[in-house]
Design a protein around this motif. Structure first.
Motif, PDB file in Angstrom:
ATOM      1  N   VAL A 143       0.835  -1.198   0.000  1.00 59.37           N
ATOM      2  CA  VAL A 143       0.000   0.000   0.000  1.00 59.37           C
ATOM      3  C   VAL A 143       0.873   1.252   0.000  1.00 59.37           C
ATOM      4  O   VAL A 143       0.607   2.232  -0.704  1.00 59.37           O
ATOM      5  CB  VAL A 143      -0.954   0.001   1.212  1.00 59.37           C
ATOM      6  CG1 VAL A 143      -1.691   1.332   1.329  1.00 59.37           C
ATOM      7  CG2 VAL A 143      -1.966  -1.137   1.095  1.00 59.37           C
ATOM      8  N   MET A 144       1.941   1.220   0.808  1.00 58.01           N
ATOM      9  CA  MET A 144       2.840   2.374   0.863  1.00 58.01           C
ATOM     10  C   MET A 144       3.601   2.545  -0.446  1.00 58.01           C
ATOM     11  O   MET A 144       3.869   3.674  -0.867  1.00 58.01           O
ATOM     12  CB  MET A 144       3.816   2.213   2.028  1.00 58.01           C
ATOM     13  CG  MET A 144       3.167   2.364   3.387  1.00 58.01           C
ATOM     14  SD  MET A 144       4.329   2.168   4.752  1.00 58.01           S
ATOM     15  CE  MET A 144       3.199   2.277   6.161  1.00 58.01           C
ATOM     16  N   ALA A 145       3.944   1.430  -1.086  1.00 53.97           N
ATOM     17  CA  ALA A 145       4.607   1.523  -2.395  1.00 53.97           C
ATOM     18  C   ALA A 145       3.684   2.190  -3.408  1.00 53.97           C
ATOM     19  O   ALA A 145       4.122   3.005  -4.226  1.00 53.97           O
ATOM     20  CB  ALA A 145       5.013   0.131  -2.875  1.00 53.97           C
ATOM     21  N   LEU A 254      -9.487  -4.309  -1.842  1.00 55.44           N
ATOM     22  CA  LEU A 254     -10.450  -3.213  -1.956  1.00 55.44           C
ATOM     23  C   LEU A 254     -11.786  -3.686  -2.516  1.00 55.44           C
ATOM     24  O   LEU A 254     -12.848  -3.408  -1.947  1.00 55.44           O
ATOM     25  CB  LEU A 254      -9.866  -2.113  -2.848  1.00 55.44           C
ATOM     26  CG  LEU A 254     -10.767  -0.912  -3.141  1.00 55.44           C
ATOM     27  CD1 LEU A 254     -10.973  -0.101  -1.872  1.00 55.44           C
ATOM     28  CD2 LEU A 254     -10.157  -0.033  -4.231  1.00 55.44           C
ATOM     29  N   HIS A 255     -11.750  -4.424  -3.608  1.00 53.95           N
ATOM     30  CA  HIS A 255     -12.977  -4.818  -4.287  1.00 53.95           C
ATOM     31  C   HIS A 255     -13.822  -5.757  -3.436  1.00 53.95           C
ATOM     32  O   HIS A 255     -15.054  -5.635  -3.389  1.00 53.95           O
ATOM     33  CB  HIS A 255     -12.643  -5.475  -5.627  1.00 53.95           C
ATOM     34  CG  HIS A 255     -13.781  -5.435  -6.598  1.00 53.95           C
ATOM     35  ND1 HIS A 255     -13.771  -6.109  -7.798  1.00 53.95           N
ATOM     36  CD2 HIS A 255     -14.985  -4.816  -6.545  1.00 53.95           C
ATOM     37  CE1 HIS A 255     -14.896  -5.886  -8.446  1.00 53.95           C
ATOM     38  NE2 HIS A 255     -15.652  -5.119  -7.702  1.00 53.95           N
ATOM     39  N   SER A 256     -13.150  -6.699  -2.738  1.00 47.62           N
ATOM     40  CA  SER A 256     -13.897  -7.652  -1.918  1.00 47.62           C
ATOM     41  C   SER A 256     -14.617  -6.966  -0.763  1.00 47.62           C
ATOM     42  O   SER A 256     -15.545  -7.528  -0.187  1.00 47.62           O
ATOM     43  CB  SER A 256     -12.957  -8.730  -1.379  1.00 47.62           C
ATOM     44  OG  SER A 256     -11.957  -8.176  -0.543  1.00 47.62           O
ATOM     45  N   SER A 257     -14.208  -5.746  -0.447  1.00 48.20           N
ATOM     46  CA  SER A 257     -14.838  -4.998   0.637  1.00 48.20           C
ATOM     47  C   SER A 257     -15.938  -4.065   0.144  1.00 48.20           C
ATOM     48  O   SER A 257     -17.064  -4.098   0.636  1.00 48.20           O
ATOM     49  CB  SER A 257     -13.785  -4.185   1.396  1.00 48.20           C
ATOM     50  OG  SER A 257     -14.384  -3.369   2.375  1.00 48.20           O
ATOM     51  N   ILE A 353      -7.581   8.144  -2.860  1.00 44.97           N
ATOM     52  CA  ILE A 353      -8.836   7.707  -2.231  1.00 44.97           C
ATOM     53  C   ILE A 353      -8.832   6.194  -2.040  1.00 44.97           C
ATOM     54  O   ILE A 353      -9.115   5.684  -0.947  1.00 44.97           O
ATOM     55  CB  ILE A 353     -10.030   8.146  -3.088  1.00 44.97           C
ATOM     56  CG1 ILE A 353     -10.122   9.677  -3.137  1.00 44.97           C
ATOM     57  CG2 ILE A 353     -11.338   7.557  -2.540  1.00 44.97           C
ATOM     58  CD1 ILE A 353     -11.151  10.208  -4.119  1.00 44.97           C
ATOM     59  N   THR A 354      -8.502   5.464  -3.086  1.00 44.99           N
ATOM     60  CA  THR A 354      -8.562   4.007  -3.008  1.00 44.99           C
ATOM     61  C   THR A 354      -7.463   3.451  -2.101  1.00 44.99           C
ATOM     62  O   THR A 354      -7.669   2.456  -1.402  1.00 44.99           O
ATOM     63  CB  THR A 354      -8.442   3.392  -4.407  1.00 44.99           C
ATOM     64  OG1 THR A 354      -7.215   3.808  -5.019  1.00 44.99           O
ATOM     65  CG2 THR A 354      -9.600   3.827  -5.290  1.00 44.99           C
ATOM     66  N   GLY A 355      -6.292   4.081  -2.091  1.00 44.68           N
ATOM     67  CA  GLY A 355      -5.208   3.607  -1.243  1.00 44.68           C
ATOM     68  C   GLY A 355      -5.543   3.720   0.228  1.00 44.68           C
ATOM     69  O   GLY A 355      -5.220   2.825   1.029  1.00 44.68           O
ATOM     70  N   THR A 356      -6.208   4.799   0.613  1.00 43.81           N
ATOM     71  CA  THR A 356      -6.588   4.979   2.015  1.00 43.81           C
ATOM     72  C   THR A 356      -7.613   3.941   2.449  1.00 43.81           C
ATOM     73  O   THR A 356      -7.514   3.354   3.526  1.00 43.81           O
ATOM     74  CB  THR A 356      -7.164   6.389   2.236  1.00 43.81           C
ATOM     75  OG1 THR A 356      -6.178   7.356   1.863  1.00 43.81           O
ATOM     76  CG2 THR A 356      -7.531   6.605   3.692  1.00 43.81           C
TER      77      THR A 356
END
Length: 474
Positions: A143-145, A254-257, A353-356
């Motif tokens: 995620v940080m990358a 992300l998508h599974s959530s 937005i998506t990374g957070t």
């Protein structure tokens, strides 16, 4: 104070754990409940299932947030550079990458909708606490990358548009937390709308630029047919870069959530099937948009720079080339360069937005810890800008140093991808977990395992290449 509830999956296997929230002061909580509980089942859907378009509109949105990862700044250099160096040859690689993405994201949506858990929660449920912590660390690094790529893309865009020094632009990217907090106050549905708008802006910019470039349409469509020339040394390297930069591990979590944000009846099998049907439509439509954007990037490189596009390996070089008559031809102008920078800035904000959201998902799922989103955003972004600032000052604020850092940051993404894909395919192929109706058919499981093997092999190869380049660079 303790609240308890129990959430069951479709077969009682994955979702059978208790949902608990224990308060530990104001900033840290222990969570073992619904995925992204504050937005879970908050988006209304039509009660009647007869109107296809109305239902599709209600379920549309999560796919857009996922599609952002397939058109982030990390993909731009490989796609435009591939067109500049090899013309339309690699169009088939983008097509293949997009089809793989559709397969994996379909399985993510199915896992979330059928079991009621996201990929991180499901993985933790089938592993121990120590394994969960190890998986969380590796995923957080990924995620940080991704965040580093957003910082670099955003700071370069600010430099190109407003002349802001790169170091200052890097620091300014910390304040995008204010934008995210504002968006969270207006509701998840509006966040989806904003993301879709930014995607449309990116697409419109490149449609216009490609239209001005007047590509050879015949050659463009021929490029979708796989060609043995792709196996050439330089061509294969670029093709592997395109494939490796396409499927990002954070998208699987992300998508599974976020498919669970729709308020359908989890106990009604018809509602579950309906939700999966429209989630698939949404995902495939939005990923098709990402496919078009990536094709436009490659076509732009091929139409404007093929034959004289060597050295177009940084955002600034591409920005300058679009305004250079010697490179881009008679259509070159400052307006084209500005539109390119605007699209780059929009891409970076979308990824923020998506990374957070993904960071929150993996923290809650793997180690069952919840912290306020603003704190998570600040901590992650501050940690991410440290290597960017160090690199900026150490190499005199040159963009080439940031572009090298962008390449090396992808190593963590390469490592984390198999860790995410293997459990995803395993869970969705299991009849015990998914049930007889929703488990992957044999052909899909076989295809998925082939994809896992191929992508894992490609990512190992890319890691070796990146490490070799890093050693040479140092």
């Amino acid at each position: 104070m303790t609240t308890e509830s129990t959430t069951k999956g479709r077969n009682g296997t994955l979702g059978g754990s208790e949902s608990k929230i224990f308060s530990r002061g104001k900033l840290i909580e222990t969570a073992n409940g619904l995925s992204l509980e504050e937005i879970n089942a908050t988006v209304s859907i039509p009660k009647a299932r007869g109107n296809f378009w109305k239902s599709l509109l209600a379920f549309s949105g999560p796919g857009a947030l996922v599609a952002v990862g397939y058109m982030d700044p990390g993909n731009w250099i490989t796609s435009i550079g591939g067109g500049a160096q090899y013309g339309y040859l690699l169009m088939s690689v983008i097509l293949l990458s997009s089809l793989i993405a559709m397969l994996l994201q379909y399985m993510c949506a199915k896992l979330g909708i059928v079991t009621g858990l996201d990929l991180a929660q499901a993985t933790r449920l089938h592993t121990g606490k120590k394994t969960g912590i190890a998986l969380w660390i590796s995923t957080e690094l990924a995620v940080m990358a991704t965040d580093i790529a957003e910082v670099i893309g955003g700071s370069i865009a600010l430099n190109l548009l407003f002349g802001i020094p790169l170091a200052v632009g890097v620091v300014l990217t910390v304040f995008d937390v204010l934008l995210l907090l504002l968006l969270m106050q207006v509701g998840f549905r509006r966040i989806e709308a904003i993301v879709v708008t930014l995607i449309l802006v990116i697409m419109a910019v490149f449609v216009y630029e490609v239209w001005l470039a007047q590509p050879n349409v015949g050659d463009m469509f021929v490029g979708f047919i796989p060609n043995a020339q792709i196996l050439g040394n330089g061509q294969l390297t670029m093709a592997l870069g395109i494939v490796g930069a396409t499927v990002m591990p954070h998208n699987l979590y992300l998508h599974s959530s976020i498919v669970q944000t729709r308020n359908y009846d989890r106990k009604d099998d018809k509602d579950v099937s309906n939700a999966l049907r429209f989630a698939t439509w949404d995902s495939n439509i939005q990923l098709s948009a990402a496919f078009i954007v990536n094709c436009l990037l490659l076509v732009l490189g091929a139409a404007m720079f093929f034959g004289h596009g060597n050295g177009l390996d940084t955002f600034t070089s591409l920005y300058n080339a679009l305004g250079d008559n010697k490179l881009a031809g008679p259509v070159a102008s400052g307006a084209l360069s500005t539109l390119f920078a605007v699209a780059l800035l929009a891409s970076g904000q979308n990824s923020t937005i998506t990374g957070t959201l993904t960071g929150q998902i993996v923290m809650e799922g793997f180690i069952r810890m919840r912290i306020p989103m603003w704190l998570r955003r600040v901590v992650t972004r501050v940690i991410s800008i440290i290597p960017v600032l160090v690199c900026t000052f150490a190499f005199g604020g040159t963009e080439s140093s940031l572009d090298n850092l962008l390449i090396y940051s992808q190593v963590f993404l390469c490592i984390a991808l198999p860790i995410s894909m293997v459990p995803l395919v395993w869970f969705t192929s299991s009849k015990k977990i998914m049930g007889e109706k929703y488990a992957n058919p044999i052909w899909m499981s076989t295809l998925a395992w082939i994809v896992v093997a191929v992508l894992s092999g490609l990512n190992v190869w890319l890691v070796v290449q990146d490490v070799t380049q890093l050693i040479a660079f140092l």
